[in-house]
Design a protein around this motif. Structure first.
Motif, short mmCIF file in Angstrom:
data_model
loop_
_atom_site.label_atom_id
_atom_site.label_comp_id
_atom_site.label_asym_id
_atom_site.label_seq_id
_atom_site.Cartn_x
_atom_site.Cartn_y
_atom_site.Cartn_z
N ALA A 11 0.83 -1.20 0.00
CA ALA A 11 0.00 0.00 0.00
C ALA A 11 0.87 1.26 0.00
CB ALA A 11 -0.92 0.00 1.22
N PRO A 12 0.39 2.34 -0.60
CA PRO A 12 1.19 3.57 -0.72
C PRO A 12 1.45 4.26 0.61
CG PRO A 12 -1.03 3.91 -1.56
CD PRO A 12 -0.90 2.45 -1.33
N GLY A 13 0.71 3.91 1.67
CA GLY A 13 0.89 4.60 2.94
C GLY A 13 2.15 4.21 3.71
N SER A 320 -11.16 -11.03 -5.56
CA SER A 320 -10.54 -11.21 -4.26
C SER A 320 -9.66 -12.45 -4.28
CB SER A 320 -11.60 -11.36 -3.15
OG SER A 320 -12.29 -12.57 -3.30
N HIS A 321 -8.81 -12.57 -3.25
CA HIS A 321 -7.91 -13.71 -3.12
C HIS A 321 -7.92 -14.21 -1.69
CE1 HIS A 321 -5.98 -13.81 -7.04
NE2 HIS A 321 -5.81 -12.51 -6.99
N PRO A 322 -7.70 -15.50 -1.47
CA PRO A 322 -7.56 -15.98 -0.10
C PRO A 322 -6.35 -15.32 0.55
CG PRO A 322 -7.78 -17.82 -1.67
CD PRO A 322 -7.60 -16.58 -2.46
N GLY A 323 -6.48 -14.95 1.78
CA GLY A 323 -5.36 -14.36 2.52
C GLY A 323 -5.14 -12.90 2.23
N GLU A 324 -6.01 -12.28 1.44
CA GLU A 324 -5.80 -10.88 1.09
C GLU A 324 -5.99 -9.99 2.30
OE1 GLU A 324 -7.45 -7.58 -2.12
OE2 GLU A 324 -8.16 -9.64 -2.14
N GLN A 325 -5.10 -8.99 2.42
CA GLN A 325 -5.20 -7.99 3.48
C GLN A 325 -5.50 -6.66 2.81
OE1 GLN A 325 -3.26 -8.22 6.87
NE2 GLN A 325 -2.65 -10.33 6.74
N PRO A 326 -6.77 -6.20 2.80
CA PRO A 326 -7.13 -4.99 2.07
C PRO A 326 -6.43 -3.76 2.64
CG PRO A 326 -8.93 -5.71 3.48
CD PRO A 326 -7.90 -6.79 3.52
N PHE A 327 -6.24 -2.79 1.79
CA PHE A 327 -5.55 -1.56 2.20
C PHE A 327 -6.38 -0.75 3.21
CE2 PHE A 327 -2.50 -2.74 -0.49
CZ PHE A 327 -2.49 -2.32 -1.81
#
Length: 327
Positions: A11-13, A320-327
């Motif tokens: 993520a850009p942050g 979406s994907h399994p294990g994804e951590q959204p921004f």
């Protein structure tokens, strides 16, 4: 180094800081399993030097190494030990142990056996490209990737990740390339693929070391079998297998890459520089070949089984994907 790749977008942050990363990793260093410990995991120096840095920077690329150790305790050995304890209890008390007591006996047996168990170690290379903002994990297991991702996200302020996704699903793109025999610019299709039926039969057809520009392959796709793996080569420099879940497996740097490095030049820094140099160009080219980042739908003009497909890997929605951590 980097035989398999699961790729995340950072993520850009997040503000890259090597010293902050080193401090975060130092909170979870690897230590071998204790006498009654089943599993241990943590970070080790990538160069293999004792007390060395846990995060190495080579040509602007950051490399880490995650280590695990597991006690190998065969189920048959554990069950035999439990039976011995249950027989001893029955002789002493004149009754067979109940379910709760048997669970307790199993825990006791495990504690007795763990100090004598063999251990198995494994490691995973972790690559952070702080400029392109990619995280690459050298594993084909999403569960192992999730463990490392969780450690990094918990330890680094502002470090958020999402699995790289593309406008066209890899499965739709692979089907198109097999149907048209027109791989994307800079890529070639090699001699291995796997096709699987999406219906209940789960029928699988595999081609190994076999030409794929034949009518039989196209017919399988036309009849609804979906590509799950396809061997490819990029720029005559890197061969790999692309999967339906956008994992890159069996990565191999070809002679055109290795000819430039003499035997005397090989070492940790050279290996890292060569591998990351090639792969940092392969990854964006592959993403571009799949329509760029961000899923908006599957390509047009494909067989009905693909055109109507709205699921990604493991039955997850296409966006979406399994294990994804959204921004």
């Amino acid at each position: 180094m980097f035989k398999n790749m699961i790729i995340y977008r950072i993520a850009p942050g997040w503000s890259p800081d090597l010293q902050v990363l080193e401090e975060a990793l130092s909170k979870t260093p690897f230590a071998e399993c204790g006498a009654t410990q089943e599993r241990s995991a943590g970070w080790v120096p990538p160069r293999g030097e004792q007390h060395g840095p846990l995060a190495e920077s080579v040509a602007g690329q950051w490399v880490l190494r995650f280590m695990t150790e597991t006690k190998m305790l065969p189920a048959s050995v554990l069950n035999r030990k439990v039976c011995e304890k249950a027989e001893a209890l029955e002789k002493r008390d004149g009754r067979k142990p109940g379910k709760k007591e048997r669970r307790e006996l199993k825990d006791e047996a495990k504690l007795d056996l763990l100090p004598m168990a063999f251990t198995k170690q494994g490691s995973m290379w972790v690559w952070i490209d702080p400029q392109a903002r990619f995280l690459v994990l050298d594993t084909g297991s999403q569960a192992r990737a999730d463990e490392v991702v969780s450690l990094l996200v918990e330890g680094l302020p502002g470090f958020a990740l999402a699995l790289v996704d593309t406008q066209t699903s890899p499965q739709a793109a692979m089907a198109h390339w097999l149907m048209t025999q027109e791989p994307p610019a800079g890529f070639s299709v090699d001699r291995h693929c796997e096709l699987k039926s999406p219906d209940e039969s789960k029928a699988v057809v595999r081609y190994g070391r076999h030409p794929l520009d034949i009518a039989e392959v196209r017919q399988h796709v036309e009849h609804g079998k979906l590509p799950t793996r396809l061997a490819m080569t990029w720029d005559d420099r890197v061969s790999f297998v692309l999967t339906e879940g956008l994992q890159i497996r069996n990565v191999d740097l070809l002679d055109a890459v290795m000819d430039g490095a003499g035997a005397d030049d090989r070492g940790f820094d050279t290996d890292v520089a060569i591998a990351t140099g090639e792969l940092s160009r392969l990854i964006p080219d592959l993403i571009e070949a799949l329509g760029g980042e961000g899923r908006t739908g599957l390509g047009a003009g494909l067989p009905a089984a693909l055109a109507s497909s709205t699921t990604g890997p493991r039955g997850a929605p296409a966006d979406s994907h399994p294990g994804e951590q959204p921004f």
